[in-house]
Design an enzyme around this catalytic site. Sequence first.
Site, PDB file in Angstrom:
ATOM      1  CG  ASP A  44     -39.015  54.916  10.453  1.00 51.17           C
ATOM      2  OD1 ASP A  44     -37.881  54.627  10.886  1.00 51.17           O
ATOM      3  OD2 ASP A  44     -40.065  54.503  10.967  1.00 51.17           O
ATOM      4  CG  ASP A  55     -35.886  50.696  15.104  1.00 54.37           C
ATOM      5  OD1 ASP A  55     -35.403  50.474  16.230  1.00 54.37           O
ATOM      6  OD2 ASP A  55     -36.941  50.188  14.723  1.00 54.37           O
TER       7      ASP A  55
HETATM    8  N1  GLY Z   1     -38.975  50.312  12.507  1.00 54.14           N
HETATM    9  C1  GLY Z   1     -38.087  49.381  11.995  1.00 54.14           C
HETATM   10  C2  GLY Z   1     -38.330  47.983  12.407  1.00 54.14           C
HETATM   11  O1  GLY Z   1     -39.423  47.613  12.782  1.00 54.14           O
HETATM   12  O2  GLY Z   1     -37.425  47.226  12.340  1.00 54.14           O
END
Ligand code: GLY
Length: 593
Positions: A122, A181
């Site tokens: 992330d 994601d």
């Molecule tokens: N990890 C990104 C989301 O929960 O959208």
Amino acid sequence: MIARNRARMFAGGVVGCLGLLAGPARADFNETKADYSLQFSQHQMFWTAAQGTPGQYPKTSPLNSGRWTTVAANDLAGWTQGFFPGLLWQMYDKTRDPAWRTRAEAWTTPLAVQQNNTTTHDMGFKFFTSYGQGYRLTGNATYSGVLVTAARSLATRYNPTVGIIDCCDWNSQWDVPMVTDTMMNLELLFWAARNGGDANMNDKALSHARKTMNDMVRPDGSTWHVVDYSRTGAIRSKGTFQGCSRCADQSKATWARGHAWAMYGFTMAYRYTTDPQMLATAQKVTDFYLNNLPADFIPNWDFHPQAPQQKDSSAAAIAASAMMELSAYVRDPVISQRYRNAALATLDALSAPGYLVMGTSNSPGVIKGGVGFFERGEDVNASLIYTDYYFTEALQRYKMRAPGGWVASISFGPSVQSLGTANTGVRVVEFDVTPLTEPVDAVIGYTDTSTNATTYNELPLSIRLNRNGTFDVRRGAVYEALARVEYDPYKSYHIRMRADLNARNYSVWITPPGGAPILVADRYAFRTGAPAIDDLGKVVLKSGIFDNEIRVLNHTVRPEAAAAQAPAAQPAAKARTPRPERPASRPPPSDKK
Ligand code: GLY
């Protein structure tokens, strides 16, 4: 109102999208509504900053709780810390008020503690929203250094056998997992590869995007959320993690926010690479989204027909921002208008009392009705900082394109505009250019109808806004200017260019706001080594650092006889107010452009 307009847009076809394609432009959302929502966003962010502590990052506000839950700067697993500093940078972008810059800096700096974090995928969420927006708006070299370090940390998670960024270390059931994601985190790699990082970061990001395209996007354009690979690259399983895991047939589950990440991510990947597969995939997943969207333009949290009903405004906000960008890349005007209409309809829905917090809910956020993690009962029907980020970004994207004209792109593909085939002989070109950010490293270049325009070398005529904060013009092998003309963000400069296609030279005058025309190029020779051209068939608006560095309005090309005579050049020394040189931290302009 929303339902009525949706019905109007879908009217006239057995298949919904046929009616939508034929529908009129959506008129309900306008600049007044955008300003109203942006003003409210500014109000909420002001109070959030005033009541918060830099280093503790707002994440979620449960319905009517009146407060944000926070995540610490050093929480390595958290993915949301970048959004609040990103919102503060958006406010600085909107207002240019130094107080917003000070706030944004205060909330950006503590995240530096994570730049060497290799334990999560992330890094793009955390750094491109915060440091990335900060660098876009300030050119602070410390910020670009942090971005490149963060990108190197993310790149360590690339598995060369599988060809993906491994998302998750925390689930021992998975071997080499990929989630939708991660498409969002690729921007950090694409950007760093072009701005001081390692060139192979681009290939890693593109490889990951292609694996997502091939293995996560279903034939109908819906998406899996998770694909797990073996260490040799074979697919072990496909399924969902944050989507409807209780639903019986997992092949029908499409987690709405994960799908919105795919819409945004493939559009962004096209922006950097101009790979046609990225654009086609962005359209494919967007078409699934639109063809399955309920009448109010806010999706259920999962598209599975058996998923419990709970709207997710976060998916809607991300999708609106994605579609606003995608509509600018699609050349077919009907399809482009379809995406833009849907983006505006979504912004209209989010700006109405059902979702806008204003006067309807005790929340420090902007939008309510978001879903964090439905199956765990986490952050359901809540304000979420990432909803606010993408909603505000979509509003800004709308405002940026509202006046029309063209904006520059980081890639050659979307940056090319056709001028037709009639522009031969001696032509006079005029337009107004506005820098939308700083630093700017942008070129307005010209070539002919038959040239592809994929590199700077194919642009015989180029006017540049260089990194030093001044204009210059390509002359043979270098860039030069007869007079120093500086530019500032959000001010408009009128350009007049006389191009003699027979003599292969051009002259350029720049008129600063409130000033007189200044001659900066007098019969400069076309770029050395550029292809010979016989018409002005294309103009290219190319950004060097970020997308959307400049906007060009009122672009005209006329035969010299039809154009007004060029105004007399003013002596440069009298034409500008002296001011200090730009900060030394700015790199000098380069002749690579
Ligand atoms: N990890 C990104 C989301 O929960 O959208």
